[in-house]
Structures are given as structure tokens and as C-alpha cells.
Design an enzyme around this catalytic site. Structure first.
Site, mmCIF file in Angstrom:
data_model
loop_
_atom_site.group_PDB
_atom_site.id
_atom_site.type_symbol
_atom_site.label_atom_id
_atom_site.label_comp_id
_atom_site.label_asym_id
_atom_site.label_seq_id
_atom_site.Cartn_x
_atom_site.Cartn_y
_atom_site.Cartn_z
ATOM 1 N N ASN A 123 1.000 -1.217 -0.017
ATOM 2 C CA ASN A 123 0.074 0.259 0.050
ATOM 3 C C ASN A 123 0.818 1.192 -0.193
ATOM 4 O O ASN A 123 0.550 2.346 -0.556
ATOM 5 C CB ASN A 123 -0.913 -0.092 1.341
ATOM 6 C CG ASN A 123 -1.558 1.473 1.629
ATOM 7 O OD1 ASN A 123 -2.463 1.768 0.763
ATOM 8 N ND2 ASN A 123 -0.989 2.093 2.312
ATOM 9 N N LYS A 129 2.351 3.435 -11.050
ATOM 10 C CA LYS A 129 1.042 2.781 -11.065
ATOM 11 C C LYS A 129 0.862 2.040 -12.172
ATOM 12 O O LYS A 129 0.411 0.670 -11.986
ATOM 13 C CB LYS A 129 -0.199 3.689 -10.845
ATOM 14 C CG LYS A 129 -0.024 4.512 -9.333
ATOM 15 C CD LYS A 129 0.009 3.660 -8.070
ATOM 16 C CE LYS A 129 -0.025 4.263 -6.906
ATOM 17 N NZ LYS A 129 0.385 3.345 -5.664
ATOM 18 N N ALA A 184 3.405 6.694 -14.170
ATOM 19 C CA ALA A 184 4.269 5.638 -14.505
ATOM 20 C C ALA A 184 4.423 4.452 -13.509
ATOM 21 O O ALA A 184 4.381 3.286 -13.806
ATOM 22 C CB ALA A 184 5.341 6.371 -14.819
ATOM 23 N N TYR A 233 3.902 9.519 -10.919
ATOM 24 C CA TYR A 233 3.028 8.783 -10.314
ATOM 25 C C TYR A 233 2.307 7.800 -11.109
ATOM 26 O O TYR A 233 2.175 6.558 -10.781
ATOM 27 C CB TYR A 233 1.812 9.472 -9.528
ATOM 28 C CG TYR A 233 0.870 9.024 -8.628
ATOM 29 C CD1 TYR A 233 1.489 8.447 -7.156
ATOM 30 C CD2 TYR A 233 -0.317 8.710 -9.037
ATOM 31 C CE1 TYR A 233 0.422 7.753 -6.591
ATOM 32 C CE2 TYR A 233 -1.380 8.527 -8.075
ATOM 33 C CZ TYR A 233 -0.890 7.726 -6.918
ATOM 34 O OH TYR A 233 -1.895 7.256 -6.052
HETATM 35 P P1 NAP Z 1 -1.315 8.596 2.505
HETATM 36 O O1 NAP Z 1 -2.482 9.007 3.632
HETATM 37 O O2 NAP Z 1 -0.481 9.770 2.153
HETATM 38 O O3 NAP Z 1 -0.650 7.172 3.258
HETATM 39 C C1 NAP Z 1 0.402 6.746 2.365
HETATM 40 C C2 NAP Z 1 1.315 5.956 3.444
HETATM 41 O O4 NAP Z 1 2.455 5.578 2.853
HETATM 42 C C3 NAP Z 1 1.858 6.864 4.768
HETATM 43 O O5 NAP Z 1 1.524 6.198 6.027
HETATM 44 C C4 NAP Z 1 3.404 6.936 4.344
HETATM 45 O O6 NAP Z 1 4.111 6.972 5.535
HETATM 46 C C5 NAP Z 1 3.442 5.725 3.679
HETATM 47 N N1 NAP Z 1 4.875 5.614 3.216
HETATM 48 C C6 NAP Z 1 5.383 6.673 2.277
HETATM 49 N N2 NAP Z 1 6.512 6.241 1.886
HETATM 50 C C7 NAP Z 1 7.063 4.908 2.298
HETATM 51 C C8 NAP Z 1 8.140 4.396 2.403
HETATM 52 N N3 NAP Z 1 9.104 4.447 1.695
HETATM 53 N N4 NAP Z 1 8.100 3.115 2.865
HETATM 54 C C9 NAP Z 1 6.756 2.776 3.787
HETATM 55 N N5 NAP Z 1 5.823 3.446 3.883
HETATM 56 C C10 NAP Z 1 5.703 4.766 3.226
HETATM 57 O O7 NAP Z 1 -2.024 8.055 1.287
HETATM 58 P P2 NAP Z 1 -3.373 7.256 0.735
HETATM 59 O O8 NAP Z 1 -4.251 7.989 0.159
HETATM 60 O O9 NAP Z 1 -3.797 6.394 1.898
HETATM 61 O O10 NAP Z 1 -2.580 6.170 -0.121
HETATM 62 C C11 NAP Z 1 -2.427 4.810 0.019
HETATM 63 C C12 NAP Z 1 -2.103 4.214 -1.241
HETATM 64 O O11 NAP Z 1 -3.105 4.287 -2.194
HETATM 65 C C13 NAP Z 1 -0.944 4.633 -2.005
HETATM 66 O O12 NAP Z 1 -0.280 3.800 -2.796
HETATM 67 C C14 NAP Z 1 -1.585 5.643 -2.934
HETATM 68 O O13 NAP Z 1 -0.639 5.857 -3.997
HETATM 69 C C15 NAP Z 1 -2.714 4.835 -3.323
HETATM 70 N N6 NAP Z 1 -4.098 5.512 -3.900
HETATM 71 C C16 NAP Z 1 -4.534 6.597 -3.187
HETATM 72 C C17 NAP Z 1 -5.487 7.369 -3.620
HETATM 73 C C18 NAP Z 1 -6.062 8.188 -2.999
HETATM 74 O O14 NAP Z 1 -7.089 8.919 -3.843
HETATM 75 N N7 NAP Z 1 -6.030 8.635 -1.594
HETATM 76 C C19 NAP Z 1 -5.860 7.035 -5.262
HETATM 77 C C20 NAP Z 1 -5.321 5.866 -5.923
HETATM 78 C C21 NAP Z 1 -4.331 5.273 -5.245
HETATM 79 P P3 NAP Z 1 4.683 8.685 5.998
HETATM 80 O O15 NAP Z 1 3.526 9.615 5.809
HETATM 81 O O16 NAP Z 1 5.059 8.306 7.262
HETATM 82 O O17 NAP Z 1 5.673 8.814 5.052
#
Ligand code: NAP
Length: 242
Positions: free
Chosen positions: A87, A156, A154, A152
Site C-alpha cells: 500500500n 502505478k 508511470a 506517479y
Molecule cells: P497517505 O494517507 O499519504 O498514506 C501513505 C502511507 O504510505 C503513509 O503512511 C506513508 O508514511 C507511507 N509511506 C510513504 N513512503 C513510504 C515508504 N518509503 N515506506 C513505507 N511507507 C511509506 O496515502 P493514501 O491515500 O492512504 O494512499 C495509500 C495508497 O493508495 C498509495 O499507494 C496511493 O498511491 C494509493 N492511492 C490513493 C488514492 C487516493 O485517492 N487517496 C488513489 C489511488 C491510489 P509517512 O507519511 O510516514 O511517510
């Protein structure tokens, strides 16, 4: 059905990852909760409150050796690794003409290489077990592309290719590998968008609402319970991609 299994969720301190970890805990899974900078006591208590164990492990999934140690710790603590949810993810949005090498590399390294690192190391454990579930977090942007998100998108799109290849390689041993492609989910990642950007987004969502973290978490549980779905990208996006 998932009771007593071990689930590793990366980047699980907040947002979608936290909801996924909580959903698997509710199903009776022991949780290996990877976090990057910090994790709240409340998050750990929420999981333990489901009557399961929670092992928080700090580290960066883009580090190949850390990924190996995370899998090793999970196996040592719980004896098996049944579910892996990749994730962890970041954005560094910028128009292509202005995007720095660092902005491109950091997103690819965390999102795509981080997923590879974890899959690479978990595969030997799951192959020996002859079972396992891998779920990678993609995005609708990896399917559609998005101006300002070349790095991003690329990463995904790469995750989708990784998912299908891994599904083909590991299927013979009963291991499934699928991707979830969320649309717009309300988390810290999307909180940085302007009201104007959010309203524009709503216009292209047929269901006319943003996704909730629980919408993604319930999909992850569904994929973990189904042993006959593999190599798929499940769009959870209110109908954005059809
Ligand atoms: P978020 O609230 O920003 O959470 C992302 C998490 O990933 C944070 O806890 C962050 O920790 C952690 N992280 C970042 N870099 C890391 C690393 N190098 N090693 C381990 N952990 C790391 O984002 P989210 O919206 O929940 O997104 C979760 C996933 O869903 C992501 O892959 C995102 O691309 C995908 N996604 C989200 C959306 C959306 O609309 N929100 C849409 C499509 C896909 P820190 O904050 O401590 O760095």
C-alpha cells in the site's frame, strides 16, 4: 476464513493502509504494520482491540534489504506470511517540463520498486507455503494517465504490469496477485488538492461521491478471501474507469 492468518500491510499508519490493516484485524488476522515516519498508539490499539496481535515495524519499502527484514520478522513472529498488501505510496506532482529527476526517482522508488522489493522477498516464503495473497495498490491514474503526474502514473502503470507478471509466475503454487485501482479517496494524499481540483474530480465520478478508505479496505478483504481471482486490476473508483 481469514482468522489466524498473517497480513503485512505497508504504509499502514494512516489513510488507506490503516483502514486495510483494521479490516484484516476485524477478520481475525494478525497484523504486521509497516510504517514510515511514525504510528499512533491509537492505530495499534484499534488493531489489538480486535483480539489479534500487531507487530509495528518502521522502515522504508524502497530499501531492498529492509523489505527482506520485514518479511523475515513477520515469519519469525507469526510463522507464516499469508497476505501482503503493498500500500505504501507517495506523490510528487509536477508538470513534465518542470519535473526534477529526484521527483521522478523518489515516486518510482517508493511506489514501484517498493512493491517489487516486497513481492520479491515474500515470494520465497509463499512458494514454500504453496499459498499466499498479494495485493498491490495501483490507481486509476495508472490506467488513464494524468497531467502533472507522469511519475506517479508511470509507477502505478508499472505496478499493474508487475501484478500481472507475478500472478502468472506464482499461480501454479496457489498464490494470487491482484491490484486495486482506487479513484479519488479522501486521505492526506488528496487533502493537498485545491477545492477547484476536487470539484473537477467529482464531475468525472459517475457515483458523485469521493471514495472512503473503507471502500478500498473491503475490496482488499474480498480479494484475500477469493482464491480464484488473479492477475486482475479492480477499479474502486465510483465508475471513473469503465
Ligand atoms: P497517505 O494517507 O499519504 O498514506 C501513505 C502511507 O504510505 C503513509 O503512511 C506513508 O508514511 C507511507 N509511506 C510513504 N513512503 C513510504 C515508504 N518509503 N515506506 C513505507 N511507507 C511509506 O496515502 P493514501 O491515500 O492512504 O494512499 C495509500 C495508497 O493508495 C498509495 O499507494 C496511493 O498511491 C494509493 N492511492 C490513493 C488514492 C487516493 O485517492 N487517496 C488513489 C489511488 C491510489 P509517512 O507519511 O510516514 O511517510
Amino acid at each position: 476464513m481469514l482468522k489466524g492468518k498473517t497480513a503485512i500491510v505497508t504504509g499502514a499508519a494512516k489513510g488507506i493502509g490503516r483502514a486495510i490493516a483494521a479490516a484484516f484485524a476485524k477478520e481475525g488476522c494478525n497484523i504486521v504494520l509497516n510504517y514510515h515516519s511514525s504510528v499512533s498508539e491509537e492505530t495499534i490499539k484499534e488493531i489489538e482491540g480486535c483480539g489479534v496481535a500487531c507487530l509495528p515495524v518502521q522502515g522504508d519499502v524502497s530499501d531492498f534489504d529492509f523489505a527482506a527484514s520485514l518479511i523475515k520478522q513477520a515469519k519469525k513472529e507469526f510463522g507464516s506470511v499469508d497476505i501482503l498488501v503493498n500500500n505504501a505510496g507517495i506523490t510528487r506532482d509536477m508538470l513534465l517540463m518542470r519535473m526534477s529527476e529526484e521527483e521522478f526517482d523518489s515516486v518510482i522508488n517508493t511506489n514501484l520498486k517498493g512493491s517489487f522489493n516486497m513481492v520479491r522477498h515474500v515470494s520465497s516464503v509463499m512458494l514454500k507455503q504453496r499459498s499466499g495473497v498479494i495485493i498491490n495498490m495501483a490507481s486509476v491514474v495508472g490506467v488513464m494517465g494524468n497531467a502533472g503526474q507522469a511519475n506517479y502514473a508511470a509507477s502505478k502503470a508499472g505496478i499493474i504490469g508487475l501484478t500481472k507478471s507475478v500472478a502468472k509466475e506464482l499461480a501454479a503454487r496457489g498464490i494470487t496477485c491482484n491490484a486495486i485501482a482506487p479513484g479519488f479517496v479522501e486521505t492526506d494524499m488528496t487533502a493537498v488538492l485545491t477545492d477547484e481540483q476536487k470539484e473537477k474530480m467529482l464531475e468525472v465520478i459517475p457515483l458523485k461521491r469521493y471514495g472512503k478508505t473503507e471502500d478500498i479496505a473491503s475490496t482488499a478483504v474480498f480479494l484475500a478471501e477469493n482464491t480464484y481471482i488473479t492477475g486482475q486490476v479492480i477499479n474502486v473508483d465510483g465508475g471513473m474507469v469503465m
